[in-house]
Design an enzyme around this catalytic site. Structure first.
Site, PDB file in Angstrom:
ATOM      1  N   LYS A  75       0.875  -1.406  -0.134  1.00 26.98           N
ATOM      2  CA  LYS A  75      -0.162   0.162   0.179  1.00 26.98           C
ATOM      3  C   LYS A  75       1.156   1.521  -0.144  1.00 26.98           C
ATOM      4  O   LYS A  75       0.759   1.942  -0.929  1.00 26.98           O
ATOM      5  CB  LYS A  75      -1.193  -0.211   0.948  1.00 26.98           C
ATOM      6  CG  LYS A  75      -1.588   1.330   1.103  1.00 26.98           C
ATOM      7  CD  LYS A  75      -3.645   0.817   2.606  1.00 26.98           C
ATOM      8  CE  LYS A  75      -2.822   0.303   3.622  1.00 26.98           C
ATOM      9  NZ  LYS A  75      -1.590   1.293   4.052  1.00 26.98           N
ATOM     10  N   THR A  77       3.512   1.192  -0.815  1.00 27.56           N
ATOM     11  CA  THR A  77       4.526   1.178  -1.530  1.00 27.56           C
ATOM     12  C   THR A  77       3.866   1.945  -3.102  1.00 27.56           C
ATOM     13  O   THR A  77       4.030   3.267  -4.549  1.00 27.56           O
ATOM     14  CB  THR A  77       5.103   0.573  -2.881  1.00 27.56           C
ATOM     15  OG1 THR A  77       6.010  -0.307  -1.282  1.00 27.56           O
ATOM     16  CG2 THR A  77       6.671  -0.055  -4.104  1.00 27.56           C
ATOM     17  N   ARG A  98       2.654   8.328   7.156  1.00 26.23           N
ATOM     18  CA  ARG A  98       2.250   8.289   8.651  1.00 26.23           C
ATOM     19  C   ARG A  98       4.330   8.231   8.915  1.00 26.23           C
ATOM     20  O   ARG A  98       4.618   7.609   7.332  1.00 26.23           O
ATOM     21  CB  ARG A  98       1.631   7.508   9.522  1.00 26.23           C
ATOM     22  CG  ARG A  98       0.364   7.932   9.028  1.00 26.23           C
ATOM     23  CD  ARG A  98      -0.623   6.503   9.875  1.00 26.23           C
ATOM     24  NE  ARG A  98      -0.584   5.008   8.395  1.00 26.23           N
ATOM     25  CZ  ARG A  98      -0.350   3.675   8.930  1.00 26.23           C
ATOM     26  NH1 ARG A  98      -1.065   3.939  10.320  1.00 26.23           N
ATOM     27  NH2 ARG A  98      -0.208   2.562   8.254  1.00 26.23           N
ATOM     28  N   LYS A 109       7.174  -6.356  10.566  1.00 25.81           N
ATOM     29  CA  LYS A 109       6.336  -6.228   9.277  1.00 25.81           C
ATOM     30  C   LYS A 109       7.771  -5.114   8.476  1.00 25.81           C
ATOM     31  O   LYS A 109       7.257  -4.696   7.267  1.00 25.81           O
ATOM     32  CB  LYS A 109       5.173  -4.839   9.718  1.00 25.81           C
ATOM     33  CG  LYS A 109       4.528  -3.394   8.723  1.00 25.81           C
ATOM     34  CD  LYS A 109       3.305  -2.601   8.875  1.00 25.81           C
ATOM     35  CE  LYS A 109       3.109  -1.932   8.002  1.00 25.81           C
ATOM     36  NZ  LYS A 109       2.629  -1.401   8.463  1.00 25.81           N
ATOM     37  N   ALA A 277      -3.279   2.485  12.666  1.00 26.99           N
ATOM     38  CA  ALA A 277      -4.583   1.631  12.395  1.00 26.99           C
ATOM     39  C   ALA A 277      -5.864   0.801  13.184  1.00 26.99           C
ATOM     40  O   ALA A 277      -6.591   0.678  13.017  1.00 26.99           O
ATOM     41  CB  ALA A 277      -4.721   2.028  11.126  1.00 26.99           C
ATOM     42  N   PHE A 305      -3.658  -0.309   7.000  1.00 26.72           N
ATOM     43  CA  PHE A 305      -4.588  -1.576   7.379  1.00 26.72           C
ATOM     44  C   PHE A 305      -5.434  -1.257   5.736  1.00 26.72           C
ATOM     45  O   PHE A 305      -5.052  -0.582   4.741  1.00 26.72           O
ATOM     46  CB  PHE A 305      -5.160  -1.913   8.692  1.00 26.72           C
ATOM     47  CG  PHE A 305      -3.953  -2.697   9.312  1.00 26.72           C
ATOM     48  CD1 PHE A 305      -2.724  -3.205   8.185  1.00 26.72           C
ATOM     49  CD2 PHE A 305      -3.690  -2.314  10.562  1.00 26.72           C
ATOM     50  CE1 PHE A 305      -1.971  -3.521   9.750  1.00 26.72           C
ATOM     51  CE2 PHE A 305      -3.221  -2.525  10.628  1.00 26.72           C
ATOM     52  CZ  PHE A 305      -1.656  -3.338  10.779  1.00 26.72           C
ATOM     53  N   PHE A 385       2.982  -8.727  -9.028  1.00 26.66           N
ATOM     54  CA  PHE A 385       3.750  -9.810  -9.200  1.00 26.66           C
ATOM     55  C   PHE A 385       4.628 -10.864  -9.973  1.00 26.66           C
ATOM     56  O   PHE A 385       3.638 -11.130 -10.845  1.00 26.66           O
ATOM     57  CB  PHE A 385       4.019 -10.505  -7.959  1.00 26.66           C
ATOM     58  CG  PHE A 385       3.897  -9.988  -6.269  1.00 26.66           C
ATOM     59  CD1 PHE A 385       4.948  -9.725  -5.981  1.00 26.66           C
ATOM     60  CD2 PHE A 385       3.079  -9.014  -5.956  1.00 26.66           C
ATOM     61  CE1 PHE A 385       4.928  -9.531  -4.477  1.00 26.66           C
ATOM     62  CE2 PHE A 385       2.943  -8.530  -4.967  1.00 26.66           C
ATOM     63  CZ  PHE A 385       3.740  -8.248  -4.059  1.00 26.66           C
ATOM     64  N   TRP A 413       7.112  -0.603  -7.866  1.00 24.38           N
ATOM     65  CA  TRP A 413       8.238  -1.252  -7.530  1.00 24.38           C
ATOM     66  C   TRP A 413       9.226  -1.739  -8.230  1.00 24.38           C
ATOM     67  O   TRP A 413      10.113  -0.754  -8.056  1.00 24.38           O
ATOM     68  CB  TRP A 413       7.749  -2.765  -6.708  1.00 24.38           C
ATOM     69  CG  TRP A 413       8.846  -2.917  -5.632  1.00 24.38           C
ATOM     70  CD1 TRP A 413       8.916  -3.176  -3.838  1.00 24.38           C
ATOM     71  CD2 TRP A 413      10.296  -4.068  -5.530  1.00 24.38           C
ATOM     72  NE1 TRP A 413      10.145  -3.625  -3.455  1.00 24.38           N
ATOM     73  CE2 TRP A 413      10.701  -4.561  -4.617  1.00 24.38           C
ATOM     74  CE3 TRP A 413      11.041  -4.680  -7.085  1.00 24.38           C
ATOM     75  CZ2 TRP A 413      11.906  -4.791  -4.449  1.00 24.38           C
ATOM     76  CZ3 TRP A 413      11.993  -4.770  -7.684  1.00 24.38           C
ATOM     77  CH2 TRP A 413      12.109  -5.069  -5.681  1.00 24.38           C
TER      78      TRP A 413
END
Length: 559
Positions: A75, A77, A98, A109, A277, A305, A385, A413
């Site tokens: 998210k 990214t 954030r 994470k 969150a 999230f 991907f 990415w």
């Protein structure tokens, strides 16, 4: 003759190879007055918002996601890559994010600066101590704890019941051993013994206040409203009763200015605040978002999230407090994650499985419905991907077409902004159209009515039930007139329900509210569900085990 496959660069390797522009150049390009820029080295700065004129008129694009899985969605990214793509399309754009918490950075994470060629820089410094904001928040929180204990030690003029103090100390690390502690041991000179505990800094009410306050005056007023505990007569005691809101605001004064950095492609980024969150409201500060709205035409921001957590709180709490309405919402999804929601184990995700994918799309469908319930039109960012098959891709695109949902294949990415052009173009289509944005509930509704609307219209559940403890807390909340506050659900991020194992799109479930905690300074009621913890623990193999520092001082193992 043998050939070797070149190993792709890690996020930190890509970040270290990037050439950053001096922060004054980034500020100049964003039309930030020079006297508003306070440099923190060559590549970071704080922005004095009192010197930023104009109206906050930029359109807001919110990036959210499906329910997260161990397969990852990307998210942050996508948020950064979308901003870079809009920048490539010659739009005046800023990204507002954030700040990362050291808890997940050192835990499981990792950081929160994006990945690949869609990152904010300097990645290492942002993921670690940044410009000291979290230290200021931690200090202010713990200064209040010290002042509470000192007040009791010095005679307890406010008649505070030490058994009913609800304010906890904090630390910005995952440390389960500190969840429940005893303080004041060692005799009369060491204070009054009582039970206490620690939360993680990003779950602190001061973090929420920091992100929702619109000025220093508002900050002090919010700090004064914090309920720290109750008297022996069961009456609430606030920071205002202790008369220390000014001292706490003084600690936070410098931190209140948002931080200016840049993406790999030089797009200006404001990074400020960082409430979780799944515990708190999961959005960067109103100050940063509104400052960006004065400086740009489009602001791309994210909420933590899935749409059931961060986006719901962004739309019902942050947008309400700040007085703006989003113009578009992006939902990030991956074929890998959708297959996990369809029952595929992480180890088997490389195998084509269209049937599981179609089953997992039900989770995406709920998040699309969530956004539309607020009167907004979503755009799906399908984060690609290399293992995605053509048949799997076709299945998702066909579902989106059948449900009249815009969808864009993204590859930020690997390609940076270039990989987000299709997404940017679809977002531009949406923000030019009117919407019917509205909050999901009215503040005058009862607490149970608000909870029921969230569970039924956002989670897709049947309803709510309150434990006996929550019912007693609700009675106190209603007695004190606090029931007109919005709801901040503390819920697992892994499921639309309050049970982490129920992936996909569960139905007919009932969410149990075990506690309701009034956060008057933040201006919401935290409703705790399941076994959600306000002080997380470290996993069996924390990310810290792979971290190191090289002889030249560069970080190793950050991601």
């Amino acid at each position: 003759m043998t050939t070797t496959t070149k190993k792709p660069l890690s996020d930190i390797e890509i970040a270290n190879k990037a050439t950053m522009k001096p922060i004054l150049e980034i500020a100049e390009n964003a039309q930030i007055p020079l006297d508003a820029v306070e440099q923190y080295g060559r590549f970071k700065a704080k922005i004095d918002t009192s010197k930023i004129s104009g109206e906050a008129t930029a359109k807001v694009v919110l990036v959210t996601a499906i329910s997260p899985t161990p397969a990852g969605e990307g998210k942050s990214t996508v948020t950064i890559g979308l901003a870079d793509a809009l920048h490539q399309l010659d739009k005046r754009v800023m990204v507002a994010l954030r700040e990362p918490s050291l808890g997940p950075v050192m835990g499981v994470k990792g950081g929160a600066t994006g990945g690949g060629y869609a990152q904010v820089l300097p990645m290492e410094q942002i993921n670690l101590h940044f410009n000291g904001d979290f230290h200021a928040i931690t200090t202010a929180n713990n200064a209040l704890s010290a002042l509470i204990d000192n007040h009791i030690h010095q005679g307890n003029a406010l008649n505070i019941d030490p058994r009913r103090i609800v304010w906890k100390r904090v630390l910005d690390l995952n440390d389960r051993a500190l969840r429940h502690v005893t303080v004041g041991l060692g005799g009369p000179m060491q204070g009054v013994p009582r039970e206490d505990g620690f939360d993680i800094t990003v779950a602190s009410e001061i973090m929420a206040i920091f992100c929702l306050a619109t000025s220093l005056k508002d900050l002090k007023q919010r700090l004064a409203r914090i309920v720290i505990g109750y008297t022996y007569d069961r009456n609430p005691v606030t920071v205002g009763d202790l008369q220390v809101e000014g001292a706490l605001a003084l600690i936070l004064k410098e931190a209140m200015n948002p931080n200016l950095v840049q993406t790999i492609e030089g797009t200006p980024a404001l990074i400020h605040g960082g409430p979780f969150a799944n515990i708190a409201h999961g959005c960067n500060s109103i100050t940063a978002t509104q400052t960006a709205r004065k400086l740009a035409d489009i602001v791309v921001t994210e909420a933590g999230f899935g749409s059931d957590l961060g986006a719901e709180k962004f739309l019902n709490i942050k947008a309400r407090e700040a007085g703006f309405k989003p113009s578009a919402v992006v939902i990030v999804a991956t074929i890998r994650a959708l297959k996990m929601h369809g029952g595929v184990a992480k180890a088997n995700l490389v195998e084509e499985n269209v049937d599981a994918l179609k089953q997992g799309i039900a989770n995406l469908a709920q998040h699309v419905a969530n956004v539309r319930n607020f009167g907004l039109e979503p755009v799906i960012a399908l984060n690609r991907f290399i293992t995605d098959s053509e048949q799997e891709l076709k299945a998702v695109l066909q579902w989106a077409a059948a449900n009249e949902v815009r969808i864009a294949r993204t590859n930020v990415w690997e390609e940076g902004g270039k990989g987000g052009i299709e997404l940017a173009e679809k977002v531009l289509e949406v923000i030019e159209q009117p919407n019917t944005f509205h909050h999901l509930y009215d503040l005058q509704e009862t607490v149970e009515q608000k909870l029921t609307k969230i569970v039924q219209q956002v989670y897709g559940g049947a309803g709510v039930q309150l434990t006996d403890a929550a019912k007693k807390q609700l009675a106190v909340i209603e007695k004190n007139g606090w029931d007109t506050l919005p709801i901040c659900m503390a819920k697992t991020q892994y499921s639309l329900s309050d049970q982490p194992s129920l992936v996909g799109r569960p139905t007919d479930f009932v969410v149990t509210i075990r506690e309701i905690l009034p956060k008057l300074g933040a201006g919401f009621l935290v409703c705790l569900t399941g076994d959600i913890m306000t002080m997380p623990g470290l996993p069996k193999q924390p990310a810290a085990l792979n971290m190191d520092v090289a002889e030249d001082g560069s970080a190793l193992g950050l991601f």
